[in-house]
Design an enzyme around this catalytic site. Structure first.
Site, PDB file in Angstrom:
ATOM      1  N   ALA A   1      -0.213 -16.003   5.339  1.00 26.27           N
ATOM      2  CA  ALA A   1      -0.623 -14.781   6.050  1.00 26.27           C
ATOM      3  C   ALA A   1      -1.841 -15.078   6.931  1.00 26.27           C
ATOM      4  O   ALA A   1      -1.697 -15.489   8.094  1.00 26.27           O
ATOM      5  CB  ALA A   1      -0.909 -13.686   5.045  1.00 26.27           C
ATOM      6  N   ARG A   2      -3.029 -14.918   6.379  1.00 28.49           N
ATOM      7  CA  ARG A   2      -4.247 -15.261   7.095  1.00 28.49           C
ATOM      8  C   ARG A   2      -5.235 -15.837   6.090  1.00 28.49           C
ATOM      9  O   ARG A   2      -5.305 -15.379   4.935  1.00 28.49           O
ATOM     10  CB  ARG A   2      -4.868 -14.026   7.766  1.00 28.49           C
TER      11      ARG A   2
ATOM     12  N   GLU B   1     -10.200 -21.844  10.439  1.00 33.40           N
ATOM     13  CA  GLU B   1      -9.323 -22.821  11.093  1.00 33.40           C
ATOM     14  C   GLU B   1      -9.976 -23.348  12.365  1.00 33.40           C
ATOM     15  O   GLU B   1     -10.627 -22.577  13.057  1.00 33.40           O
ATOM     16  CB  GLU B   1      -7.986 -22.156  11.443  1.00 33.40           C
TER      17      GLU B   1
ATOM     18  N   HIS C   1      -1.134 -24.383   9.851  1.00 32.94           N
ATOM     19  CA  HIS C   1      -0.708 -23.108  10.461  1.00 32.94           C
ATOM     20  C   HIS C   1       0.586 -23.276  11.291  1.00 32.94           C
ATOM     21  O   HIS C   1       0.578 -23.086  12.504  1.00 32.94           O
ATOM     22  CB  HIS C   1      -1.839 -22.522  11.329  1.00 32.94           C
TER      23      HIS C   1
ATOM     24  N   ARG D   1       0.826  -1.226   0.000  1.00 36.60           N
ATOM     25  CA  ARG D   1       0.000   0.000   0.000  1.00 36.60           C
ATOM     26  C   ARG D   1       0.849   1.260   0.000  1.00 36.60           C
ATOM     27  O   ARG D   1       0.586   2.195  -0.729  1.00 36.60           O
ATOM     28  CB  ARG D   1      -0.911  -0.015   1.226  1.00 36.60           C
TER      29      ARG D   1
HETATM   30  C1  DGY Z   1       1.263 -14.991  13.817  1.00 35.97           C
HETATM   31  O1  DGY Z   1       2.114 -14.636  14.626  1.00 35.97           O
HETATM   32  O2  DGY Z   1       0.555 -14.189  13.225  1.00 35.97           O
HETATM   33  C2  DGY Z   1       1.091 -16.453  13.593  1.00 35.97           C
HETATM   34  O3  DGY Z   1       0.328 -16.692  12.465  1.00 35.97           O
HETATM   35  C3  DGY Z   1       0.447 -17.077  14.808  1.00 35.97           C
HETATM   36  O4  DGY Z   1      -0.598 -16.259  15.219  1.00 35.97           O
END
Ligand code: DGY
Length: 322
Positions: free
Chosen positions: A240-241, A270, A288, A179
């Protein structure tokens, strides 16, 4: 009197020992995630909460009245599972654990990239099932990694660490989207090119690796339209997520052959992983594990300890995000 602290999951022994010395700490003996009701009660009974990504601290979990918690020391760098606006409104400080997990998360992203490109999981499954017949010139042909173009979405600490590995280790060309403008010596040394839009990156990259935060701003950043903007033979890597990718759109893109494969460490809900993903051989799946090394998990814990200690000693809190 020591501050009362609740730790929502088991932590490495050295971290729990230090927490027990400094705080009146309650540990989670069973390591089962706390229910929203228990989290809500914790807000009334403790001075501090040490949660992880497996705790959803949405606004509804913050009680309307009687909150005793003054600080939430998150164990992890990503904190999109915490409603930071609710914390702000209740005057609660929130901290995270940056830096210490950068290398291990980038290592894991690179492992996923290599694994899915070179069909490592698929090969191991075949071998373990006793189905490997013999070496053959046409057996399990993958995609060459060295010299290809890596597209990074989110050129923060972890994005840069991934770029370093790919460029210096695998001669990859780096393009990225971020960004804000990124113009530092490290990025210049990589010869990395910042492109104006995500689409520009998707158009050029053979591999796309996601390193941006989760949460409302980036929800489904990679959607059906953007998946179809990727090169047909490209791979998507997500450490990431889960919510950064529209998971259903990804499943459809993989099924339709819109992209060649994916390497995933994170998922939308998850620990649920859709059966469709599990059935696909061109997807490398991990539970994860980005930061899951002894060194990093201890370091993350010690960061949380330091944040809590600084807060209760009235010092500046090192990793404050709210
Ligand atoms: C983070 O630190 O974001 C890892 O994915 C665990 O939460």
């Amino acid at each position: 009197m020591k501050p009362r602290l609740i730790v929502t999951r088991r932590l490495p022994a050295a971290v729990e020992r230090t927490l027990a010395e400094r705080f009146e700490a309650t540990f989670n003996e069973t390591d089962t995630p706390l229910t929203p009701a228990k989290l809500s009660t914790a807000f009334r009974e403790y001075d501090a909460i040490l949660p992880t990504v497996s705790d959803r601290l949405s606004a509804s979990v913050f009680p309307d009245a009687g909150i005793r918690v003054k600080v939430i020391a998150n164990y992890g760098v990503g904190f999109s599972h915490i409603d930071t606006e609710a914390a702000r409104q209740h005057g609660i400080v929130v901290t995270n654990t940056p830096d210490v997990l950068t290398d291990c998360t980038a290592d894991l992203a690179m492992s996923l990239l290599l694994s899915v490109a070179r069909r490592a999981g698929e090969g191991e499954r075949q071998l373990r099932a006793g189905q490997w017949a013999s070496w053959a010139p046409t057996h399990m042909i993958g995609t060459k990694v060295t010299g290809k173009t890596l597209g990074i979405i989110g050129m923060g600490r972890i994005g840069k660490a991934m770029a370093r590995r790919a460029h210096f280790g695998f001669d990859m060309e780096i393009v990225f989207h971020n960004r804000s403008k990124v113009d530092d010596a490290e990025t210049r040394a990589l010869g990395a090119r910042q492109l104006s839009t995500i689409e520009d990156v998707l158009r050029e990259a053979d591999f796309v690796s996601l390193h941006c935060p989760g949460g409302a701003d980036n929800r489904h950043l990679i959607n059906a339209q953007r998946l179809s903007a990727m090169k047909p033979g490209a791979f998507l890597i997500n450490t990431a997520r889960g919510d950064v990718v529209d998971q259903q759109a990804l499943i459809e893109a993989l099924q339709a052959g819109t992209i060649a494969g994916a390497g995933l460490d994170v998922y939308e809900n998850e620990p649920e992983v859709p059966a469709e993903l599990m059935a696909m051989e061109n997807v490398a799946l991990l539970p994860h594990l980005g930061s899951a090394t002894e060194e990093t998990r201890v370091a993350m814990g010690m960061k949380a300890v330091e944040n809590l200690t600084a807060f209760f000693e009235g010092r500046a809190v090192p990793d404050r995000v709210v």
